[in-house]
Design an enzyme around this catalytic site. Structure first.
Site, PDB file in Angstrom:
ATOM      1  CD  GLU A 124      -2.611  -1.523   2.559  1.00 34.73           C
ATOM      2  OE1 GLU A 124      -2.378  -0.636   3.487  1.00 34.73           O
ATOM      3  OE2 GLU A 124      -3.080  -2.440   2.779  1.00 34.73           O
TER       4      GLU A 124
ATOM      5  CD  GLU B  71      -3.465  -4.391   5.210  1.00 38.17           C
ATOM      6  OE1 GLU B  71      -4.741  -4.703   4.931  1.00 38.17           O
ATOM      7  OE2 GLU B  71      -3.262  -3.090   5.375  1.00 38.17           O
TER       8      GLU B  71
ATOM      9  CG  HIS C  37      -1.447   2.425  13.770  1.00 38.61           C
ATOM     10  ND1 HIS C  37      -2.743   1.841  13.566  1.00 38.61           N
ATOM     11  CD2 HIS C  37      -1.343   2.811  12.443  1.00 38.61           C
ATOM     12  CE1 HIS C  37      -3.252   2.031  12.491  1.00 38.61           C
ATOM     13  NE2 HIS C  37      -2.728   2.520  11.667  1.00 38.61           N
TER      14      HIS C  37
HETATM   15  C1  LIG Z   1      -5.569  -2.523   7.971  1.00 37.33           C
HETATM   16  C2  LIG Z   1      -5.143  -1.447   7.550  1.00 37.33           C
HETATM   17  N1  LIG Z   1      -4.074  -1.075   6.576  1.00 37.33           N
HETATM   18  C3  LIG Z   1      -3.596   0.098   6.259  1.00 37.33           C
HETATM   19  C4  LIG Z   1      -3.873   1.148   7.271  1.00 37.33           C
HETATM   20  C5  LIG Z   1      -3.129   2.493   6.986  1.00 37.33           C
HETATM   21  N2  LIG Z   1      -4.215   3.418   6.517  1.00 37.33           N
HETATM   22  C6  LIG Z   1      -4.721   4.261   7.260  1.00 37.33           C
HETATM   23  S1  LIG Z   1      -6.104   5.195   6.748  1.00 37.33           S
HETATM   24  C7  LIG Z   1      -5.627   4.376   5.129  1.00 37.33           C
HETATM   25  C8  LIG Z   1      -6.218   4.987   3.743  1.00 37.33           C
HETATM   26  C9  LIG Z   1      -7.811   4.324   3.972  1.00 37.33           C
HETATM   27  O1  LIG Z   1      -8.670   5.150   3.212  1.00 37.33           O
HETATM   28  P1  LIG Z   1     -10.044   5.036   3.149  1.00 37.33           P
HETATM   29  O2  LIG Z   1     -10.618   3.828   3.535  1.00 37.33           O
HETATM   30  O3  LIG Z   1     -10.525   5.723   2.030  1.00 37.33           O
HETATM   31  O4  LIG Z   1     -10.355   6.106   4.255  1.00 37.33           O
HETATM   32  P2  LIG Z   1     -10.054   7.468   4.249  1.00 37.33           P
HETATM   33  O5  LIG Z   1      -8.662   7.951   4.868  1.00 37.33           O
HETATM   34  O6  LIG Z   1     -10.299   8.272   2.921  1.00 37.33           O
HETATM   35  O7  LIG Z   1     -11.060   8.221   5.080  1.00 37.33           O
HETATM   36  C10 LIG Z   1      -4.630   3.597   5.216  1.00 37.33           C
HETATM   37  C11 LIG Z   1      -3.948   2.672   4.057  1.00 37.33           C
HETATM   38  C12 LIG Z   1      -4.495   0.858   8.348  1.00 37.33           C
HETATM   39  N3  LIG Z   1      -4.814   1.642   9.311  1.00 37.33           N
HETATM   40  N4  LIG Z   1      -5.152  -0.294   8.337  1.00 37.33           N
END
Ligand SMILES: Cc1ncc(C[n+]2csc(CCOP(=O)(O)OP(=O)(O)O)c2C)c(N)n1
Ligand SMILES: Cc1ncc(C[n+]2csc(CCOP(=O)(O)OP(=O)(O)O)c2C)c(N)n1
Ligand SMILES: [Mg+2]
Ligand SMILES: [Mg+2]
Lengths: 348, 331, 331, 348
Positions: C31, C62, C131
């Site tokens: 990612e 993941e 985290h």
């Molecule tokens: C399982 C997991 N993978 C990756 C992340 C890292 N991460 C946090 S927010 C995010 C993007 C999420 O995008 P979206 O679901 O569209 O929510 P937005 O931030 O746009 O509100 C990522 C990849 C995480 N917190 N949890």
């Protein structure tokens, strides 16, 4: 600026728009203050995800929910929680990692919740809170409570398999569940069309046997109507998925300046402002005068300023609270490492 | 009630039935728990008494099964989620470790997750690398999760009943090789309190700490050793979290020698924790190092020979005990 | 090349760049690894040099990221999968533990899974319970998975380069608090071989075994202790599987006292394994029990105070060492 | 018996049916022998999942694959592996847990594979092998090999989120991947309509942007045609999903007598016999005479009998092999627990 002319030019009877607007305006103001908290070095860390630009999803969907309905949110969930009735001061204090916060400084922005308001928890795991609403839906049916349970998540969470597992269960068991995808077009730096070959996300829900719709998040009334319809269905056992199209106005988290998207796109995106749109409509329909709105602005700004002041005045939680709430209060707390070392070293 | 002959399987089943009769909010959620009656028949016919709304057959969706149980527990139900094999816990470690285990803490104590995750593990069926593991260490290493691993028929019953009254998530791992084991038990005899270990045998020569199926190997070995004049104290942990350390301390301090036996892979496993803990807390009483008898650090094979060779058995336990006691004659 | 000042982040990045230049089959899958350049900027601008077909941005999936890397490795690529936080490893434990770790074995040695899973863990950013974890024990307990945890800038580079030549799956865990750490290094100096620990300091009073970020806490503490006349030997494990035990044995036998330091939760964690192993193998040389200084058995809080209190720090390490050496004065 | 009259009454030009039939007939015979191996106590355990009734999925799809294409299978994968060229004797020996088996007795029925035939592995984790084909698809594109990679799995695996994650990636990246769902109507005791509200499984694939079809598994030619079409698409970068409808003739595993389904249903299900259907068609179209088919029966029976005899004659693997292949051959083997104990106890 949005151009509401030509869209819904007439006031609807008993318009909910003033209420929606107020909710959205409070969210906007709150989120701006969260940014301020960070700048003032008073937030606990930089993992702050602002929902500016997405206020209609929170206001519109939450308006369709009732007291006792439960919900889970994602890492960008401040607005939803506020729309369900949260106290901004206790929220802000939590974001500051203070003892007076909703979770006594243990949770922070990404794990804020108030069970009393039906908030089964914000989640820092993308997709992590979705399956819980299946269980809450089972409980609602078991207790005959008539309650629904809604999962709020971002477009990015549509990459997580557990969403489909959960929707499949909800459809199979005809649970009173709503899956709300706040499609702000981005998961961090990844635009939705870079994350899937078919961005018409609600089609997936249809394929699993749920009801599914996509609605334009510029228009809070449209969101509220769609949500009302789908929530009503969910209460009758037809679970549903609702995608709310909007735009993430700022970076992913406080430190992200979104270098991966161009200014033109951002400007266009920020013109899809549901708060400004609703404000213009209120004026246009004669539902509010400029002076009313200015008064509201001041009221809300004062409320949010007070939340900041409150937060800054609060203490960090005491170190001893660290061992509390790992297990239930009646259980012994885990033994601190220091105490264990003491025992080992003091053995003679 | 009186004495009755019961299998481990039936004791578990009876525990579920009694809990469900007493508490209408107990529901079972898992694959094949209803119509099929459970892959190991623990939930056989429960759907007939309690209906499909309380004995809930799910799609094959382990992450969402655990996630749904988390939500159900938060919303007032008393869910018993089932994973058909503990080997599938990997799929659920996010819902288990990041959600169930942390919810009370992250939300500042507002709510708990009173759920039980029943599953079974271990070798004994030639089921291969993905259906024979002993993964309790993942759970034991995750703060917030309780962990029960019954070795006896009576404990199968009582620990499951108790698990269903605990305020926090309990992972309850049965052993696939024990389901058909029989004991004559009186379930009305009050059980040990939750979180207590049981001293299954007392002897002066060494202390063996174990749990789950390995208890039986250890007891068999202890029987053989006794015939040779070597007397072992055998402690059955029953629950790994809470861990009842005091009896271990007491006996190790008295006896001066300890072996720990676990079916899980040796490295960074439960045996490591027990060994470290005993060494830390009983150091001045130990005549010899704590010896770990544990699963090999390898996957489990389907070949029955290799499968059996991959985990401790009576012979290895007895041999090791003999050598520990008799001045360490090399094998 | 000559001496240069480099951050841990840049060393990792350079390792990836060099590996990708040398071997066209190295691809990165994860990612935000491409356009965004990595959540911690380790893959910054790699997409510019190597293109989107080799620096592959994925959806937030993941389990499938790890699963795709497994398949890619089996089909001849050299994938570097990335998990943004080790906290997400729970979602992938099936693909990691049941697939990557077991494929060579289950299929009788027909094929290996030469992949690297890069991720980062630990506290230091007020990132909260989901985290901030140190979950290396799950990996260490899973036979078939190699595990590297670099503490220094040079090791960040060399271990990653070496991981990319290993025939088996390597989980490579960085520490989020180290990315901006700088060192002056000459990357052309030949590194220690894969699987070797490094003695970072030699002293006569106690041995401290550690890895990853805690090395720095330990070195700071050792510096303070030295000023007081207490000389510690400090061993940095570098890789936890393989585990290089011989230097530990040698130094513990010489010195007679050992402490193990790990940021992971204490119970059934890496510190337990190290403690058990040292006690087993160096028993007759130990004057005192091996002492574990490890993470608390609790989730990590977002509050910076509670967060810092949840894991070992310089003070606890130094205090403990002092007490171990100076005849155990109670605190 | 199936009544092929009225369906495809005329032979197709250059009919592949004899080839398909032969493949299916061998699978049927092999699976029957696996049952026999169990009864004779020569199989390693009872976790034997027979693909009787599903032969057309294996034969039809594999006919569309080429040398070098890769695939993964599920726990019920004997037939697919045979159709891709496996040696029944080495398969049977593996199922018996013998050293001469494909995996030297380590894998058994659920983990059988031959990398030389592109078999990236059978899997005892429902859905566990699906994501690997995404990686294999990436590799195929990277190397410009023109190969596709196919994941075979059951209807039950549609409950696993990783299927959707994998399909989404395949569609997004336009990978040469095929997802083959052998819908034998049951996952253990759960009928597909008890596992989902929408059993039209290919609709999910469409929603993710893949091509998707459902085909009747009674008709191996139809399966082969659909597979050929979808495989051709996949090779061009249009990944696809194919559901093959069939019926699991017997219990889930060797000890299951399927008490959860009624006899009438089973009888009807078993009438959907792709082997018998193809046999009847061969005769009807004049593609084979009864005598040819009888000769083929004997040939295949002899081959499979030989596989059983071979298996029974083989040895279990030596205990020392236990530590082999945990890591690569050039790496040290893990130290046996016994050796470690020896070292600890022999320390003086
Ligand atoms: C399982 C997991 N993978 C990756 C992340 C890292 N991460 C946090 S927010 C995010 C993007 C999420 O995008 P979206 O679901 O569209 O929510 P937005 O931030 O746009 O509100 C990522 C990849 C995480 N917190 N949890
Ligand atoms: C992850 C996982 N969950 C559950 C099981 C137990 N299990 C083995 S096969 C099976 C049913 C699978 O059904 P399906 O995918 O339709 O395949 P079929 O057996 O019908 O060929 C189940 C539940 C498993 N092996 N793996
Ligand atoms: Mg988004
Ligand atoms: Mg099936």
């Amino acid at each position: 600026m949005t151009k509401p002319e030509g869209r819904h030019p007439a006031a609807r009877p008993n318009s909910a728009l003033p209420r929606h607007y107020r909710v959205m305006r409070r969210i906007r103001s709150f989120e701006e203050r969260v940014g301020e908290l960070f700048v003032r070095g008073q937030s606990a860390g930089s993992m702050l995800h602002l929902s500016i630009g997405e206020e209609s999803a929170a206001a519109g969907v939450c308006a369709a929910m009732e007291g006792g309905d439960t919900f889970t949110t994602h890492h960008r969930g401040h607005g939803i929680f506020l729309a369900r009735g949260a106290d901004p001061a206790r929220m802000m204090a939590e974001i500051g990692g203070k003892e007076a916060g909703y979770c006594h400084g243990k949770g922070g922005s990404m794990h804020i919740a108030d069970m009393g308001l039906g908030h089964l928890g914000a989640n820092a795991i993308v997709g992590g809170g979705i399956a819980a609403v299946v269980g809450a839906g089972l409980a609602a049916r078991h207790f005959g409570s008539g309650r629904i349970s809604a999962a709020f998540f971002g477009d990015g969470a549509t990459g997580q398999g557990i969403l489909y597992e959960s929707m499949n269960m909800a459809a199979l068991w005809r649970l009173p569940c709503l899956f709300v995808c706040i499609n702000n077009q981005y998961g961090m730096g990844t635009r939705i069309d870079q994350a899937t070959a078919n961005p018409r996300l609600h089609e997936r829900a249809l394929a699993f046997g749920l009801a599914g719709e996509t609605v334009d998040g510029l228009d809070v009334e449209a969101v509220a109507e769609a949500a009302a319809r789908l929530v009503a269905g969910a209460r009758r056992g037809q679970p549903a998925f609702l995608a709310v199209d909007c735009y993430r106005f700022y970076g992913h988290a406080r430190k992200d300046k979104s270098p991966y998207r161009d200014t033109a796109e951002e400007e266009a995106g920020r013109r899809k402002d549901p708060v400004a749109h609703a404000r213009a409509l209120l004026l246009q329909r004669g539902l509010a005068a400029e002076t009313d709105l200015a008064a509201l602005d001041s009221e809300i700004d004062a409320e949010m300023d007070a939340a900041i002041d409150f937060t800054i005045a609060q203490k960090e939680p005491p170190l001893s609270s660290m061992f509390r709430d790992v297990y239930a209060p009646e259980e012994p707390e885990p033994e601190p490492v220091r105490a264990r070392i003491d025992r080992v070293l003091a053995r003679d | 009630m009186a004495l009755q002959e019961l299998t481990y399987r039936d004791a578990l089943r009876q525990a579920l039935i009694n809990a469900m009769r007493e508490n209408p909010d107990v529901v079972i959620i898992g694959e094949e728990v209803g119509r099929y009656g459970g892959a190991y028949a623990v939930t056989k016919d429960l759907i007939k008494e309690f209906g499909a709304e309380r004995v809930i057959d799910t799609p094959i969706s382990e992450p969402a099964i655990v996630g749904a149980a988390v939500g159900a527990a938060m919303a007032g139900l008393r869910p018993v989620a089932e994973l058909m094999y503990v080997d599938f816990i990997g799929m659920t470690m996010d819902q288990l470790g990041n959600q169930a285990a942390k919810i009370r803490y992250m939300f500042g104590g507002q709510i708990g997750v009173p759920m039980v995750l029943r599953t079974q593990g271990g070798t004994g069926r030639s089921a291969g690398a993905q259906h024979s593991q002993s993964l309790e260490a993942y759970v034991m290493h995750t703060p917030g999760l309780r962990l029960a691993m019954p070795a006896t028929v009576a404990d199968a019953y009582h620990l499951l009943r108790q698990a269903l009254t605990r305020p926090d998530p309990v992972v309850f791992i049965e052993h696939k090789a024990l389901y058909t084991m029989k004991e004559t038990v009186d379930l009305d005899v009050p059980p040990l309190p939750w979180g207590r270990s049981a001293v299954r045998r007392t002897g002066k020569d060494l202390v063996i700490v174990t749990y789950s199926r390995q208890l039986h190997h250890v007891m068999d070995a202890a029987g053989k050793l006794a015939a040779e004049g070597i007397e072992a104290t055998v402690i059955d942990l029953r629950t790994l979290n809470p861990l009842d350390f005091e009896p271990i301390r007491e006996h190790v301090e008295r006896v001066g020698r300890a072996m720990v036996v676990s079916e899980g892979a040796m490295t960074a496993g439960v045996a490591a924790e027990l060994s470290a803990r005993i060494s830390e807390e009983c150091f001045d009483f130990l005549e010899d190092p704590v010896v770990r008898v544990a699963g090999e650090d390898i996957p489990i094979s389907v070949s029955p020979t290799l499968e059996a060779g991959s985990v401790p058995g009576v012979r290895l336990i007895a041999d090791t005990a003999r050598r520990m006691v008799s001045g360490r004659v090399a094998a």
